[in-house]
Scaffold this active site. Structure first.
Site: not given
Length: 297
Positions: A1-3, A32
């Site tokens: 998960m990344c933002g 995130r």
């Protein structure tokens, strides 16, 4: 998960607020991706003066300016600034010439950003603490993006942080995973394109940079990426005059866009947009699967 967060400013009156607005957006994306953060700023003339080029480096020695002056003896105005793991070098010279000189004097360092409008910062650690170390709140200009990372495809290192910037004034950030990146990397290597890592996002960045070098505009380059890459992804890609968003055909990775007369913004979650001025007046939508959305300065 990344933002992912990004802001493209249309109204010059907002240029002085670019960094503070992006920092507010970044606060909504920190959860995130707590492992690392990267930031790119376009048009800040304190960070890259008019008529200068900027090169961002990882693994640079304390002060390479003296060595650079030996390689570029006609230059006296070379500035070296360190921001955590990132060193930014500016000089009144063509960006390719500056990058070549930097690689000659510090061959073990990695160039992670180059351009006349762009400055890139990458490091590991808490995103908001890193933003403070980059002095993001003071940044000015017309465009910026940030990425918070939870590593899945490669180690937690500054080199693995996004954005990946492999062409002049170009950046790409990515949430997701490309399943055929190894195959495409081999193809690009056969075409003479070199890589700095095994990160799947770098493959996409190199592919887009090659398309742009071939004369494609940003929209066409991302359409070509969609035809070649398998996997699930949301991408934000920027150039000196472009800002583009695309999701894969399934669109399982989140994205939301707000289009306002004064600005265009993209984020992984709505809460990152809440800090923007006049949000209630913006057209807010979730990008459709497989469709490229592109804006120009």
């Amino acid at each position: 998960m990344c933002g992912i967060v990004g802001l493209h400013v249309r109204d010059p009156e907002l240029y002085p607020r670019l960094g503070s607005l992006l920092e507010g957006m970044l606060a909504g994306a920190t959860e995130r991706g707590p492992d690392a953060a990267g930031i790119a700023v376009y048009g800040d003339r304190e960070r890259c003066p008019e008529g200068h080029a900027a090169v961002s480096l990882l693994g640079a020695p304390a002060d390479p300016a003296a060595d650079l002056r030996r390689v570029l003896p006609e230059l006296s105005d070379i500035t070296v600034r360190r921001f955590g793991a990132t060193t930014v070098i500016t000089a009144p010279v063509d960006p390719d010439a500056l990058a070549a000189a930097v690689r000659a004097v510090v061959p073990d360092a990695k160039v992670v950003g180059i351009g006349t409008d762009l400055v890139v910062y990458k490091d590991i650690g808490d995103p908001l603490e890193l933003a403070a170390s980059y002095d993001l709140g003071s940044a000015t200009g017309w465009q910026a993006l940030a990425h918070t990372r939870m590593a899945t495809e490669s180690a937690i290192t500054p080199e693995g942080s996004h954005p990946f910037s492999v062409g002049p004034d170009q950046c790409l950030v990515h949430n997701g995973s490309f399943s055929n990146h190894a195959t495409i990397r081999r193809t690009l290597r056969r075409e003479g394109i070199a890589f700095d890592s095994e990160n799947d996002t770098e493959v996409a960045a190199r592919f887009v940079a090659a398309c742009l070098a071939d004369g494609d505009d940003l929209e066409k380059a991302l359409h070509r990426l969609g035809e070649e890459f398998d996997g699930f992804y949301t991408l934000l890609v920027t150039t000196a005059d472009g800002f583009a968003v695309v999701r894969d055909e399934i669109a399982c990775k989140p994205a939301i866009v707000a289009d306002h007369p004064r600005w265009v913004a993209m984020a992984s979650e709505f809460r990152s947009l809440a800090v923007l001025p006049g949000l209630s007046e913006a057209t807010i939508f979730e990008p459709e699967p497989g469709r490229v959305y592109a804006w120009q300065r």
